[in-house]
Design a protein around this motif. Structure first.
Motif, PDB file in Angstrom:
ATOM      1  N   TYR B 100      -6.814  -1.264 -10.893  1.00 48.01           N
ATOM      2  CA  TYR B 100      -7.130  -1.949  -9.650  1.00 48.01           C
ATOM      3  C   TYR B 100      -5.870  -2.311  -8.881  1.00 48.01           C
ATOM      4  O   TYR B 100      -4.916  -2.843  -9.458  1.00 48.01           O
ATOM      5  N   CYS B 101      -5.851  -1.998  -7.585  1.00 48.44           N
ATOM      6  CA  CYS B 101      -4.761  -2.432  -6.711  1.00 48.44           C
ATOM      7  C   CYS B 101      -5.252  -3.595  -5.878  1.00 48.44           C
ATOM      8  O   CYS B 101      -6.119  -3.419  -5.021  1.00 48.44           O
ATOM      9  N   ALA B 102      -4.688  -4.777  -6.142  1.00 50.58           N
ATOM     10  CA  ALA B 102      -5.139  -5.981  -5.451  1.00 50.58           C
ATOM     11  C   ALA B 102      -4.747  -5.952  -3.974  1.00 50.58           C
ATOM     12  O   ALA B 102      -5.465  -6.473  -3.129  1.00 50.58           O
ATOM     13  N   ASP B 103      -3.611  -5.336  -3.660  1.00 56.80           N
ATOM     14  CA  ASP B 103      -3.139  -5.313  -2.276  1.00 56.80           C
ATOM     15  C   ASP B 103      -4.073  -4.511  -1.372  1.00 56.80           C
ATOM     16  O   ASP B 103      -4.238  -4.837  -0.205  1.00 56.80           O
ATOM     17  N   CYS B 104      -4.649  -3.479  -1.916  1.00 53.44           N
ATOM     18  CA  CYS B 104      -5.495  -2.602  -1.106  1.00 53.44           C
ATOM     19  C   CYS B 104      -6.968  -2.742  -1.466  1.00 53.44           C
ATOM     20  O   CYS B 104      -7.814  -2.155  -0.806  1.00 53.44           O
ATOM     21  N   ASP B 105      -7.262  -3.524  -2.513  1.00 57.63           N
ATOM     22  CA  ASP B 105      -8.629  -3.684  -2.999  1.00 57.63           C
ATOM     23  C   ASP B 105      -9.258  -2.326  -3.308  1.00 57.63           C
ATOM     24  O   ASP B 105     -10.322  -1.979  -2.818  1.00 57.63           O
ATOM     25  N   GLU B 116      -0.015   7.389  -8.119  1.00 64.88           N
ATOM     26  CA  GLU B 116      -0.027   8.143  -6.861  1.00 64.88           C
ATOM     27  C   GLU B 116      -0.359   7.215  -5.697  1.00 64.88           C
ATOM     28  O   GLU B 116       0.226   7.305  -4.623  1.00 64.88           O
ATOM     29  N   HIS B 117      -1.290   6.304  -5.944  1.00 63.54           N
ATOM     30  CA  HIS B 117      -1.631   5.338  -4.901  1.00 63.54           C
ATOM     31  C   HIS B 117      -0.465   4.401  -4.618  1.00 63.54           C
ATOM     32  O   HIS B 117      -0.128   4.143  -3.460  1.00 63.54           O
ATOM     33  N   GLU B 118       0.163   3.898  -5.692  1.00 68.84           N
ATOM     34  CA  GLU B 118       1.303   2.980  -5.524  1.00 68.84           C
ATOM     35  C   GLU B 118       2.414   3.632  -4.703  1.00 68.84           C
ATOM     36  O   GLU B 118       3.162   2.955  -4.014  1.00 68.84           O
ATOM     37  N   GLN B 122      -0.122   4.676   2.457  1.00 73.31           N
ATOM     38  CA  GLN B 122      -1.185   3.688   2.693  1.00 73.31           C
ATOM     39  C   GLN B 122      -0.870   2.383   1.951  1.00 73.31           C
ATOM     40  O   GLN B 122      -0.924   1.293   2.516  1.00 73.31           O
ATOM     41  N   HIS B 123      -0.501   2.511   0.683  1.00 75.18           N
ATOM     42  CA  HIS B 123      -0.185   1.329  -0.128  1.00 75.18           C
ATOM     43  C   HIS B 123       1.119   0.676   0.330  1.00 75.18           C
ATOM     44  O   HIS B 123       1.202  -0.548   0.437  1.00 75.18           O
ATOM     45  N   LEU B 124       2.122   1.513   0.606  1.00 72.82           N
ATOM     46  CA  LEU B 124       3.423   0.962   0.999  1.00 72.82           C
ATOM     47  C   LEU B 124       3.291   0.150   2.294  1.00 72.82           C
ATOM     48  O   LEU B 124       3.886  -0.922   2.421  1.00 72.82           O
TER      49      LEU B 124
HETATM   50 ZN   LIG Z   1      -2.495  -0.393  -2.980  1.00 71.58          ZN
END
Ligand SMILES: [Zn+2]
Lengths: 246, 235
Positions: B100-105, B116-118, B122-124
Protein backbone atom coordinates in the motif's frame (compact mmCIF):
# COMPACT_ATOMS: atom_id res chain seq x y z
CA UNK A 1 25.51 21.22 -14.85
CA UNK A 2 22.15 19.71 -15.50
CA UNK A 3 20.69 17.20 -13.08
CA UNK A 4 20.33 13.50 -13.84
CA UNK A 5 17.00 11.84 -14.34
CA UNK A 6 16.32 9.41 -11.50
CA UNK A 7 15.31 6.66 -13.91
CA UNK A 8 16.60 5.41 -17.25
CA UNK A 9 13.66 6.30 -19.49
CA UNK A 10 15.05 9.41 -21.10
CA UNK A 11 18.50 7.80 -21.40
CA UNK A 12 17.03 4.89 -23.32
CA UNK A 13 14.81 7.16 -25.40
CA UNK A 14 18.07 8.55 -26.72
CA UNK A 15 18.97 5.17 -28.18
CA UNK A 16 19.25 5.74 -31.89
CA UNK A 17 18.69 9.45 -31.35
CA UNK A 18 21.11 12.19 -30.59
CA UNK A 19 22.08 11.51 -27.00
CA UNK A 20 25.55 12.63 -25.94
CA UNK A 21 28.19 10.17 -27.12
CA UNK A 22 30.89 8.56 -25.00
CA UNK A 23 34.49 9.80 -25.48
CA UNK A 24 35.15 6.81 -27.76
CA UNK A 25 32.32 7.90 -30.03
CA UNK A 26 29.91 5.14 -29.03
CA UNK A 27 26.34 5.74 -27.90
CA UNK A 28 26.32 4.78 -24.20
CA UNK A 29 22.74 3.59 -24.45
CA UNK A 30 23.67 0.92 -26.99
CA UNK A 31 27.06 -0.24 -25.68
CA UNK A 32 25.43 -3.11 -23.80
CA UNK A 33 23.34 -5.40 -25.92
CA UNK A 34 19.60 -4.81 -25.90
CA UNK A 35 18.58 -8.17 -24.36
CA UNK A 36 21.04 -7.52 -21.52
CA UNK A 37 19.77 -3.96 -21.04
CA UNK A 38 16.20 -5.29 -20.97
CA UNK A 39 17.15 -7.78 -18.26
CA UNK A 40 18.82 -5.03 -16.26
CA UNK A 41 15.97 -2.54 -16.31
CA UNK A 42 13.45 -5.29 -15.54
CA UNK A 43 15.24 -6.60 -12.46
CA UNK A 44 14.38 -5.65 -8.92
CA UNK A 45 17.91 -4.58 -8.02
CA UNK A 46 17.84 -1.99 -10.77
CA UNK A 47 14.49 -0.55 -9.75
CA UNK A 48 15.27 -0.58 -6.05
CA UNK A 49 18.99 0.19 -5.82
CA UNK A 50 19.83 2.07 -9.02
CA UNK A 51 16.96 4.54 -9.00
CA UNK A 52 17.96 8.09 -8.13
CA UNK A 53 21.60 7.12 -7.77
CA UNK A 54 24.26 9.73 -8.58
CA UNK A 55 28.05 9.50 -8.93
CA UNK A 56 28.60 9.52 -5.15
CA UNK A 57 25.82 7.01 -4.45
CA UNK A 58 27.60 4.63 -6.82
CA UNK A 59 30.33 4.30 -4.18
CA UNK A 60 27.82 3.46 -1.45
CA UNK A 61 26.08 0.93 -3.65
CA UNK A 62 29.30 -0.80 -4.65
CA UNK A 63 30.47 -1.07 -1.05
CA UNK A 64 27.12 -2.38 0.20
CA UNK A 65 25.91 -4.45 -2.73
CA UNK A 66 28.76 -5.59 -4.97
CA UNK A 67 30.48 -8.73 -3.73
CA UNK A 68 31.43 -10.26 -7.07
CA UNK A 69 32.03 -9.25 -10.67
CA UNK A 70 30.11 -10.74 -13.55
CA UNK A 71 27.52 -10.18 -16.22
CA UNK A 72 24.44 -12.32 -15.92
CA UNK A 73 24.54 -15.37 -13.71
CA UNK A 74 22.65 -18.53 -12.83
CA UNK A 75 20.20 -20.39 -15.01
CA UNK A 76 17.85 -17.41 -15.00
CA UNK A 77 20.68 -15.18 -16.31
CA UNK A 78 20.08 -12.67 -13.58
CA UNK A 79 22.04 -9.45 -14.14
CA UNK A 80 24.64 -8.96 -11.42
CA UNK A 81 24.66 -5.82 -9.23
CA UNK A 82 28.06 -5.16 -10.83
CA UNK A 83 26.51 -5.12 -14.30
CA UNK A 84 23.51 -3.03 -13.18
CA UNK A 85 25.80 -0.39 -11.68
CA UNK A 86 27.96 -0.44 -14.82
CA UNK A 87 24.82 0.33 -16.79
CA UNK A 88 24.01 3.12 -14.33
CA UNK A 89 27.46 4.56 -15.00
CA UNK A 90 26.66 4.51 -18.72
CA UNK A 91 23.65 6.67 -17.89
CA UNK A 92 25.51 8.99 -15.48
CA UNK A 93 28.55 9.38 -17.78
CA UNK A 94 30.98 10.38 -15.02
CA UNK A 95 33.90 12.62 -15.92
CA UNK A 96 37.56 11.56 -15.85
CA UNK A 97 38.22 13.24 -12.50
CA UNK A 98 35.38 11.25 -10.92
CA UNK A 99 36.76 8.07 -12.50
CA UNK A 100 40.15 8.86 -10.97
CA UNK A 101 38.48 8.97 -7.55
CA UNK A 102 36.87 5.58 -8.20
CA UNK A 103 40.14 4.08 -9.43
CA UNK A 104 42.66 5.55 -7.02
CA UNK A 105 41.40 6.96 -3.74
CA UNK A 106 38.34 4.70 -3.72
CA UNK A 107 39.95 1.83 -5.59
CA UNK A 108 42.67 1.38 -2.98
CA UNK A 109 40.03 0.87 -0.34
CA UNK A 110 37.29 -0.85 -2.28
CA UNK A 111 38.51 -3.28 -4.90
CA UNK A 112 35.13 -3.76 -6.57
CA UNK A 113 34.89 0.00 -7.08
CA UNK A 114 38.17 -0.11 -9.00
CA UNK A 115 36.98 -3.13 -10.98
CA UNK A 116 33.72 -1.38 -11.88
CA UNK A 117 35.49 1.80 -12.98
CA UNK A 118 37.92 -0.23 -15.12
CA UNK A 119 35.03 -2.00 -16.82
CA UNK A 120 33.24 1.30 -17.46
CA UNK A 121 36.38 2.94 -18.82
CA UNK A 122 36.96 0.03 -21.20
CA UNK A 123 33.43 0.51 -22.57
CA UNK A 124 33.53 4.28 -23.04
CA UNK A 125 37.08 5.62 -23.42
CA UNK A 126 39.39 5.80 -26.40
CA UNK A 127 41.97 3.04 -26.68
CA UNK A 128 44.95 5.16 -25.63
CA UNK A 129 43.09 6.28 -22.51
CA UNK A 130 41.96 2.75 -21.73
CA UNK A 131 45.61 1.66 -21.71
CA UNK A 132 46.65 4.64 -19.63
CA UNK A 133 43.85 4.27 -17.11
CA UNK A 134 43.98 0.49 -16.75
CA UNK A 135 47.61 -0.60 -17.06
CA UNK A 136 48.68 0.82 -13.66
CA UNK A 137 46.43 -1.81 -12.07
CA UNK A 138 48.11 -4.82 -13.66
CA UNK A 139 50.17 -5.26 -10.46
CA UNK A 140 46.98 -5.26 -8.32
CA UNK A 141 46.74 -8.87 -7.18
CA UNK A 142 43.69 -8.61 -4.94
CA UNK A 143 41.19 -11.41 -5.24
CA UNK A 144 37.84 -10.91 -6.92
CA UNK A 145 34.90 -13.27 -6.89
CA UNK A 146 33.29 -13.85 -10.24
CA UNK A 147 29.87 -15.30 -10.97
CA UNK A 148 28.99 -16.85 -14.28
CA UNK A 149 26.13 -18.95 -15.50
CA UNK A 150 27.93 -22.04 -14.25
CA UNK A 151 28.87 -20.84 -10.80
CA UNK A 152 31.30 -18.80 -8.74
CA UNK A 153 35.02 -18.71 -9.46
CA UNK A 154 37.96 -16.79 -8.10
CA UNK A 155 39.96 -14.31 -10.13
CA UNK A 156 42.28 -11.38 -9.49
CA UNK A 157 42.26 -7.69 -10.30
CA UNK A 158 45.27 -8.03 -12.61
CA UNK A 159 43.57 -10.90 -14.44
CA UNK A 160 40.37 -8.88 -14.80
CA UNK A 161 42.25 -5.83 -16.10
CA UNK A 162 44.17 -8.07 -18.47
CA UNK A 163 40.87 -9.54 -19.71
CA UNK A 164 39.58 -6.03 -20.33
CA UNK A 165 42.69 -5.19 -22.35
CA UNK A 166 42.84 -8.39 -24.37
CA UNK A 167 39.44 -10.11 -24.56
CA UNK A 168 36.52 -9.04 -26.69
CA UNK A 169 33.76 -10.11 -24.36
CA UNK A 170 33.69 -9.45 -20.62
CA UNK A 171 30.73 -9.45 -18.20
CA UNK A 172 28.03 -10.13 -20.79
CA UNK A 173 29.28 -7.20 -22.84
CA UNK A 174 31.01 -7.17 -26.21
CA UNK A 175 33.90 -4.75 -25.96
CA UNK A 176 34.74 -2.61 -28.94
CA UNK A 177 37.86 -3.60 -30.84
CA UNK A 178 40.86 -1.70 -29.55
CA UNK A 179 44.05 -1.40 -31.57
CA UNK A 180 46.90 -3.35 -30.01
CA UNK A 181 49.23 -1.39 -27.79
CA UNK A 182 52.22 -1.67 -30.15
CA UNK A 183 50.20 -0.16 -32.99
CA UNK A 184 49.48 2.84 -30.80
CA UNK A 185 53.17 2.89 -29.93
CA UNK A 186 54.11 2.85 -33.61
CA UNK A 187 51.71 5.73 -34.17
CA UNK A 188 53.39 7.42 -31.21
CA UNK A 189 50.05 7.77 -29.47
CA UNK A 190 51.41 5.75 -26.59
CA UNK A 191 54.93 5.56 -25.25
CA UNK A 192 56.41 2.08 -24.87
CA UNK A 193 56.04 0.61 -21.43
CA UNK A 194 59.11 0.09 -19.28
CA UNK A 195 58.87 -3.24 -17.59
CA UNK A 196 57.66 -2.81 -14.05
CA UNK A 197 57.46 -6.44 -13.12
CA UNK A 198 60.47 -7.33 -15.22
CA UNK A 199 61.78 -10.85 -15.25
CA UNK A 200 59.00 -12.32 -13.16
CA UNK A 201 56.47 -11.37 -15.79
CA UNK A 202 58.63 -12.74 -18.59
CA UNK A 203 58.83 -16.03 -16.74
CA UNK A 204 55.10 -16.14 -16.21
CA UNK A 205 54.44 -15.30 -19.84
CA UNK A 206 56.67 -18.21 -20.85
CA UNK A 207 54.46 -20.55 -18.87
CA UNK A 208 51.08 -19.75 -20.29
CA UNK A 209 51.74 -18.51 -23.76
CA UNK A 210 48.45 -19.74 -25.16
CA UNK A 211 46.44 -17.67 -22.66
CA UNK A 212 48.24 -14.39 -22.61
CA UNK A 213 49.17 -12.44 -25.65
CA UNK A 214 52.84 -11.77 -24.90
CA UNK A 215 52.74 -8.42 -26.63
CA UNK A 216 49.74 -7.12 -24.78
CA UNK A 217 50.88 -8.65 -21.52
CA UNK A 218 52.32 -6.81 -18.62
CA UNK A 219 55.19 -4.62 -19.35
CA UNK A 220 55.31 -1.29 -17.70
CA UNK A 221 52.87 1.44 -18.45
CA UNK A 222 54.11 4.38 -20.38
CA UNK A 223 52.14 6.93 -18.47
CA UNK A 224 54.39 9.96 -18.27
CA UNK A 225 53.59 10.53 -14.64
CA UNK A 226 54.38 6.95 -13.77
CA UNK A 227 57.60 6.71 -15.76
CA UNK A 228 59.10 9.50 -13.70
CA UNK A 229 59.03 7.30 -10.68
CA UNK A 230 62.02 5.57 -9.19
CA UNK A 231 62.28 1.91 -10.14
CA UNK A 232 62.51 1.06 -6.45
CA UNK A 233 59.03 2.47 -5.96
CA UNK A 234 57.65 0.25 -8.59
CA UNK A 235 59.21 -2.82 -7.10
CA UNK A 236 57.44 -1.97 -3.90
CA UNK A 237 54.20 -1.43 -5.75
CA UNK A 238 54.45 -4.94 -6.97
CA UNK A 239 54.07 -6.20 -3.45
CA UNK A 240 51.51 -3.67 -2.25
CA UNK A 241 49.06 -2.89 -5.00
CA UNK A 242 47.25 -0.44 -2.76
CA UNK A 243 50.10 1.94 -3.19
CA UNK A 244 50.37 1.65 -6.92
CA UNK A 245 47.75 4.29 -7.51
CA UNK A 246 48.35 6.72 -4.71
CA UNK B 1 -38.93 33.02 9.61
CA UNK B 2 -39.37 35.08 12.71
CA UNK B 3 -40.59 32.04 14.60
CA UNK B 4 -37.34 30.27 13.84
CA UNK B 5 -35.37 32.90 15.60
CA UNK B 6 -34.49 31.85 19.08
CA UNK B 7 -34.26 33.83 22.25
CA UNK B 8 -31.02 35.34 21.08
CA UNK B 9 -32.11 37.21 18.02
CA UNK B 10 -28.65 38.15 16.99
CA UNK B 11 -27.56 34.53 16.61
CA UNK B 12 -29.70 33.93 13.58
CA UNK B 13 -28.49 36.98 11.74
CA UNK B 14 -24.90 35.99 12.55
CA UNK B 15 -25.54 32.62 11.01
CA UNK B 16 -27.16 34.21 7.99
CA UNK B 17 -24.17 36.37 7.53
CA UNK B 18 -21.73 33.47 7.80
CA UNK B 19 -23.69 31.31 5.43
CA UNK B 20 -23.71 34.05 2.88
CA UNK B 21 -20.00 34.53 3.28
CA UNK B 22 -19.32 30.78 2.92
CA UNK B 23 -21.50 30.62 -0.15
CA UNK B 24 -19.54 33.39 -1.78
CA UNK B 25 -16.26 31.81 -0.91
CA UNK B 26 -17.33 28.38 -2.10
CA UNK B 27 -18.58 29.83 -5.33
CA UNK B 28 -15.30 31.58 -5.81
CA UNK B 29 -13.35 28.41 -5.03
CA UNK B 30 -15.52 26.31 -7.32
CA UNK B 31 -14.92 28.79 -10.10
CA UNK B 32 -11.18 28.58 -9.59
CA UNK B 33 -11.28 24.82 -9.42
CA UNK B 34 -13.29 24.59 -12.61
CA UNK B 35 -10.89 26.88 -14.37
CA UNK B 36 -7.98 24.82 -13.14
CA UNK B 37 -9.62 21.59 -14.18
CA UNK B 38 -10.38 23.00 -17.59
CA UNK B 39 -6.77 24.04 -17.91
CA UNK B 40 -5.57 20.64 -16.70
CA UNK B 41 -7.89 18.82 -19.07
CA UNK B 42 -6.60 20.93 -21.88
CA UNK B 43 -3.00 20.16 -20.94
CA UNK B 44 -3.87 16.50 -20.52
CA UNK B 45 -5.50 16.47 -23.94
CA UNK B 46 -2.56 18.24 -25.53
CA UNK B 47 -0.14 15.82 -23.88
CA UNK B 48 -2.17 12.94 -25.23
CA UNK B 49 -2.12 14.38 -28.72
CA UNK B 50 1.65 14.67 -28.44
CA UNK B 51 1.83 11.06 -27.29
CA UNK B 52 3.10 12.03 -23.83
CA UNK B 53 1.92 11.34 -20.33
CA UNK B 54 0.44 14.22 -18.40
CA UNK B 55 1.64 15.24 -14.94
CA UNK B 56 0.52 18.14 -12.81
CA UNK B 57 2.67 21.18 -13.46
CA UNK B 58 5.49 21.74 -11.01
CA UNK B 59 4.87 24.41 -8.39
CA UNK B 60 8.54 25.14 -7.76
CA UNK B 61 8.38 23.77 -4.21
CA UNK B 62 9.42 20.28 -5.27
CA UNK B 63 12.60 18.74 -3.96
CA UNK B 64 15.11 16.72 -5.94
CA UNK B 65 14.82 12.96 -5.90
CA UNK B 66 17.42 10.99 -3.99
CA UNK B 67 18.58 7.42 -4.03
CA UNK B 68 17.09 5.19 -1.36
CA UNK B 69 19.09 5.19 1.83
CA UNK B 70 18.61 1.44 2.10
CA UNK B 71 16.74 -1.31 0.39
CA UNK B 72 13.07 -0.58 -0.05
CA UNK B 73 11.36 -1.74 3.12
CA UNK B 74 9.03 -4.58 2.30
CA UNK B 75 9.18 -6.03 5.80
CA UNK B 76 5.86 -4.46 6.76
CA UNK B 77 4.27 -6.71 4.19
CA UNK B 78 6.21 -9.82 4.95
CA UNK B 79 4.17 -12.79 6.06
CA UNK B 80 0.91 -11.43 4.77
CA UNK B 81 -1.08 -13.50 2.35
CA UNK B 82 -1.85 -11.29 -0.59
CA UNK B 83 -4.69 -12.40 -2.80
CA UNK B 84 -5.42 -10.04 -5.63
CA UNK B 85 -7.87 -10.31 -8.48
CA UNK B 86 -6.17 -11.91 -11.46
CA UNK B 87 -6.78 -8.84 -13.60
CA UNK B 88 -5.25 -6.40 -11.14
CA UNK B 89 -2.17 -5.55 -13.16
CA UNK B 90 -1.39 -2.20 -11.57
CA UNK B 91 -2.42 -0.16 -8.58
CA UNK B 92 -5.84 -0.54 -7.06
CA UNK B 93 -7.45 2.42 -5.41
CA UNK B 94 -7.66 2.32 -1.65
CA UNK B 95 -6.09 0.21 1.00
CA UNK B 96 -6.20 -3.48 0.24
CA UNK B 97 -4.26 -6.67 0.50
CA UNK B 98 -0.73 -6.18 -0.78
CA UNK B 99 1.67 -3.26 -0.91
CA UNK B 100 0.00 0.00 0.00
CA UNK B 101 1.19 3.51 -0.88
CA UNK B 102 -0.28 5.93 1.62
CA UNK B 103 0.73 9.00 -0.40
CA UNK B 104 -1.26 7.92 -3.42
CA UNK B 105 -3.81 5.67 -1.69
CA UNK B 106 -3.02 2.79 -4.01
CA UNK B 107 -2.39 -0.90 -3.38
CA UNK B 108 -0.03 -3.09 -5.41
CA UNK B 109 0.05 -6.83 -5.60
CA UNK B 110 3.79 -7.40 -5.30
CA UNK B 111 7.02 -5.63 -4.39
CA UNK B 112 8.06 -5.25 -8.03
CA UNK B 113 4.89 -3.32 -8.86
CA UNK B 114 5.29 -1.38 -5.68
CA UNK B 115 8.85 -0.26 -6.39
CA UNK B 116 7.81 0.59 -9.94
CA UNK B 117 5.13 2.82 -8.46
CA UNK B 118 7.57 4.40 -5.98
CA UNK B 119 9.74 5.27 -8.99
CA UNK B 120 6.87 6.55 -11.10
CA UNK B 121 6.41 10.20 -11.93
CA UNK B 122 2.86 9.95 -10.60
CA UNK B 123 4.17 9.01 -7.15
CA UNK B 124 7.10 11.43 -7.23
CA UNK B 125 4.74 14.31 -7.98
CA UNK B 126 2.47 13.14 -5.18
CA UNK B 127 5.32 13.43 -2.69
CA UNK B 128 6.57 16.68 -4.18
CA UNK B 129 9.66 15.52 -6.00
CA UNK B 130 10.89 16.38 -9.45
CA UNK B 131 12.37 13.03 -10.43
CA UNK B 132 15.68 14.80 -10.99
CA UNK B 133 18.83 13.87 -9.14
CA UNK B 134 21.63 16.21 -8.16
CA UNK B 135 24.84 15.57 -10.05
CA UNK B 136 27.80 14.79 -7.80
CA UNK B 137 31.23 16.36 -8.33
CA UNK B 138 34.60 14.63 -7.95
CA UNK B 139 34.86 16.30 -4.53
CA UNK B 140 31.48 14.84 -3.53
CA UNK B 141 32.70 11.44 -4.62
CA UNK B 142 35.96 11.85 -2.69
CA UNK B 143 34.01 12.93 0.37
CA UNK B 144 31.68 9.93 0.11
CA UNK B 145 34.57 7.48 -0.17
CA UNK B 146 36.17 9.01 2.92
CA UNK B 147 32.89 8.93 4.81
CA UNK B 148 32.26 5.26 4.05
CA UNK B 149 35.85 4.34 4.82
CA UNK B 150 35.75 6.10 8.18
CA UNK B 151 32.44 4.50 9.03
CA UNK B 152 33.83 1.04 8.26
CA UNK B 153 37.00 1.74 10.25
CA UNK B 154 34.89 2.91 13.18
CA UNK B 155 32.77 -0.24 12.97
CA UNK B 156 35.91 -2.34 12.89
CA UNK B 157 37.20 -0.54 15.98
CA UNK B 158 33.88 -1.13 17.70
CA UNK B 159 34.13 -4.79 16.79
CA UNK B 160 37.61 -5.04 18.26
CA UNK B 161 36.41 -3.22 21.33
CA UNK B 162 33.45 -5.49 21.79
CA UNK B 163 35.75 -8.44 21.22
CA UNK B 164 38.01 -7.10 23.96
CA UNK B 165 35.01 -6.56 26.17
CA UNK B 166 33.78 -10.04 25.47
CA UNK B 167 37.16 -11.50 26.40
CA UNK B 168 37.18 -9.48 29.60
CA UNK B 169 33.69 -10.64 30.51
CA UNK B 170 34.66 -14.22 29.80
CA UNK B 171 37.78 -13.90 31.95
CA UNK B 172 35.68 -12.54 34.80
CA UNK B 173 33.24 -15.39 34.41
CA UNK B 174 36.02 -17.93 34.42
CA UNK B 175 37.56 -16.35 37.51
CA UNK B 176 34.23 -16.47 39.25
CA UNK B 177 33.67 -20.08 38.29
CA UNK B 178 37.15 -20.99 39.44
CA UNK B 179 36.50 -19.25 42.75
CA UNK B 180 33.17 -21.08 43.11
CA UNK B 181 34.84 -24.40 42.49
CA UNK B 182 37.53 -23.52 45.01
CA UNK B 183 34.89 -22.59 47.58
CA UNK B 184 33.05 -25.85 46.89
CA UNK B 185 36.25 -27.80 47.31
CA UNK B 186 36.97 -25.98 50.54
CA UNK B 187 33.42 -26.63 51.75
CA UNK B 188 33.76 -30.34 51.00
CA UNK B 189 37.08 -30.49 52.78
CA UNK B 190 35.64 -28.62 55.73
CA UNK B 191 32.65 -30.96 55.89
CA UNK B 192 34.92 -33.96 55.81
CA UNK B 193 37.07 -32.46 58.52
CA UNK B 194 34.01 -31.79 60.66
CA UNK B 195 32.71 -35.31 60.10
CA UNK B 196 36.04 -36.71 61.09
CA UNK B 197 36.13 -34.56 64.18
CA UNK B 198 32.61 -35.61 65.08
CA UNK B 199 33.58 -39.26 64.66
CA UNK B 200 36.58 -38.79 66.84
CA UNK B 201 34.48 -37.06 69.42
CA UNK B 202 31.96 -39.93 69.44
CA UNK B 203 34.79 -42.35 70.01
CA UNK B 204 36.17 -40.24 72.76
CA UNK B 205 32.73 -39.86 74.30
CA UNK B 206 32.20 -43.58 74.03
CA UNK B 207 35.58 -44.20 75.57
CA UNK B 208 35.19 -41.74 78.34
CA UNK B 209 31.55 -41.87 79.23
CA UNK B 210 29.89 -45.04 77.98
CA UNK B 211 32.64 -47.55 78.34
CA UNK B 212 32.85 -48.89 81.81
CA UNK B 213 36.42 -49.36 82.87
CA UNK B 214 37.58 -53.01 82.65
CA UNK B 215 34.36 -54.30 81.13
CA UNK B 216 35.77 -55.14 77.74
CA UNK B 217 39.32 -55.75 78.75
CA UNK B 218 39.17 -59.45 78.14
CA UNK B 219 37.75 -59.01 74.64
CA UNK B 220 40.38 -56.43 73.88
CA UNK B 221 43.09 -58.74 75.03
CA UNK B 222 41.77 -61.58 72.89
CA UNK B 223 41.49 -59.34 69.88
CA UNK B 224 45.01 -58.22 70.38
CA UNK B 225 46.14 -61.81 70.40
CA UNK B 226 44.21 -62.54 67.20
CA UNK B 227 41.57 -64.62 68.85
CA UNK B 228 37.96 -63.86 68.96
CA UNK B 229 34.59 -65.46 69.13
CA UNK B 230 35.16 -68.64 70.99
CA UNK B 231 31.51 -68.57 71.69
CA UNK B 232 29.68 -67.53 74.68
CA UNK B 233 29.79 -70.99 76.16
CA UNK B 234 33.51 -70.71 76.88
CA UNK B 235 33.09 -67.45 78.56
ZN1 LIG C 1 2.56 6.54 -4.37
Amino acid sequence: MANHRADEKRFLDDRGNSGPLAPNGLNPATIMEKPVVDRIIDCYFWKDQCFGVNEADIVSRVVDQVHFIGGTYGDSQKPSPFLCLAFKLLQLAPSDDILREYLDFGGEKFKYLRALACFYIRMTRQAKDVYRFLEPFLPDSRKLKQKRRTGTTLTYMDQFVDDLLTKDRVCATTLYKMPKREILEDLEVLEPRVSALGDIEDLLDGEDVQEVDPDAAREDDSDVEMSNREPADEREDERSPERASS
Amino acid sequence: MASKKGAYETTASDTDFRKKYDREEYAQRAKEREAKEREENKARYEAKLAGKKYYKPLTGDETLTQARASRLDVSQNVGKVTLMPAGAATGKRGRGAGFYCADCDLTFKDNLQWVEHENSMQHLRAIGQTGEVKRATADDVHERILQIWERLEEEKKQDVKTLGERLEVRKEEEDREREERRQKRLAVAERKRLEKEAELKVKQEYGEDVRVEGEHDEDDMMAMMGMKGFGSSKK
